[in-house]
Enzyme design. Structure first.
Site, PDB file in Angstrom:
ATOM      1  N   ASN A   1       0.853  -1.006   0.516  1.00 45.06           N
ATOM      2  CA  ASN A   1      -0.024  -0.259   0.025  1.00 45.06           C
ATOM      3  C   ASN A   1       1.056   1.129   0.109  1.00 45.06           C
ATOM      4  O   ASN A   1       1.978   1.777   0.215  1.00 45.06           O
ATOM      5  CB  ASN A   1      -0.835   0.064   1.678  1.00 45.06           C
ATOM      6  N   VAL A   2       0.485   2.093  -0.902  1.00 46.73           N
ATOM      7  CA  VAL A   2       0.928   3.540  -0.481  1.00 46.73           C
ATOM      8  C   VAL A   2       0.476   4.131   0.177  1.00 46.73           C
ATOM      9  O   VAL A   2       1.688   5.912   0.220  1.00 46.73           O
ATOM     10  CB  VAL A   2       1.149   4.227  -2.249  1.00 46.73           C
TER      11      VAL A   2
ATOM     12  N   HIS B   1       6.262  -0.799  -2.661  1.00 47.40           N
ATOM     13  CA  HIS B   1       5.239   0.034  -3.851  1.00 47.40           C
ATOM     14  C   HIS B   1       5.553   1.967  -3.253  1.00 47.40           C
ATOM     15  O   HIS B   1       4.885   2.346  -4.078  1.00 47.40           O
ATOM     16  CB  HIS B   1       3.608   0.262  -4.215  1.00 47.40           C
TER      17      HIS B   1
ATOM     18  N   PRO C   1     -10.433 -12.497   2.169  1.00 47.28           N
ATOM     19  CA  PRO C   1     -12.314 -13.107   1.902  1.00 47.28           C
ATOM     20  C   PRO C   1     -12.069 -14.321   0.776  1.00 47.28           C
ATOM     21  O   PRO C   1     -13.444 -15.145   0.111  1.00 47.28           O
ATOM     22  CB  PRO C   1     -13.133 -12.087   1.356  1.00 47.28           C
TER      23      PRO C   1
END
Ligand SMILES: [Zn+2]
Length: 263
Positions: free
Chosen positions: A100-101, A119, A233
């Site tokens: 995640n950025v 990232h 999920p």
């Protein structure tokens, strides 16, 4: 066997690796790249987050990133971010590797030395040519009024597509786009941690694990004896290697898993 040393009410694993992806931030309202939610102005983010898109239309790409920055600034860490931070505090050797950025893991309390942002960081603006970069948490809004003089028009354009103060090349968001190499420094930090020995617990949460390196790192870190817990999920390419599958959103599953590990 899980190596765990209980000290009063806290828990101390020897080594823990956590890998997180977009699913962890989705519940804070940060859209993932996949599915309809991720679309912006009917454009596919997977096509906007490329050097080709930036070369073709830097202003469009910047418009999109400014909106994402604003959304992230207005978002808050959720129970998943908080659970990871709690685990980090109770672990001897801990590393979080996030795709995640956004800055939600950091805002939940994970320190920079315990986190690799593989990232990049959306709040970094860096030169597309030289090494210059700056942290830019608040970005000036694009001007609303049309200006007339040539100089002012140039200034207006710069507000929208910033130029490097050193070499005048276009500045771009400090993230890794599709098709680009991961940062060598960040890769080295992951490798150093993996070289330090097998982990007792590896948690992979909220990532579809479509990048081969996520699976590679998870398997190398868990080795022969570590738990490999997948929280997602849906089934992913990693699922068949996991010692435990939790088919729930990260914000629901992670607080419970961290509680269980503590007991
Ligand atoms: Zn430059």
């Amino acid at each position: 066997m899980i190596w765990k040393i209980a000290v009063s009410s806290r828990f101390y694993f020897v080594r823990v690796l956590v890998l997180t992806g977009a699913g962890v931030s989705a519940e804070s309202g940060i859209p993932t790249f996949r599915g309809k939610d991720g679309y912006w102005r009917n454009l596919d983010p997977a096509k906007l987050a490329t050097s080709e898109a930036f070369a073709r239309d830097p202003q469009l790409v910047w418009d999109w990133y400014r909106e994402r920055r604003e959304r992230i600034r207005n978002a808050r860490p959720n129970a998943a971010h908080e659970a990871v931070a709690r685990l980090a505090q109770g672990t001897g050797e801990f590393l979080l590797v996030t795709q995640n950025v956004d800055d939600l893991h950091a805002r939940a309390g994970i320190t920079a030395e315990k986190m690799v942002r593989i990232h990049g960081d959306i709040f970094v603006t860096r030169c597309s040519r030289c090494e210059f970069e700056r942290h830019e948490y608040e970005h000036p809004p694009p001007p609303r009024l049309r200006r007339t003089s040539e100089q002012e028009q140039e200034q207006e354009h710069e507000d929208v597509v910033p130029r490097c103060p050193k070499c005048r090349a276009l500045m771009r968001p400090g993230v890794v786009w599709f098709g680009e190499q991961l940062s060598r420094n960040e890769l080295e930090r992951v490798e150093n941690f993996l070289d330090g020995g097998a982990c007792d617990v590896v948690i992979v949460a909220g990532t579809t694990a479509t990048f081969g390196y996520i699976i590679d790192w998870a398997l190398r870190a868990s080795g022969d004896r570590g738990q490999l817990i997948e929280v997602n999920p849906e089934e992913t390419p990693l699922s068949r290697f996991a010692t435990r599958l939790v088919r729930e959103p990260a914000a629901i599953a992670l607080p419970r898993i961290v509680d269980e590990l503590a007991n």
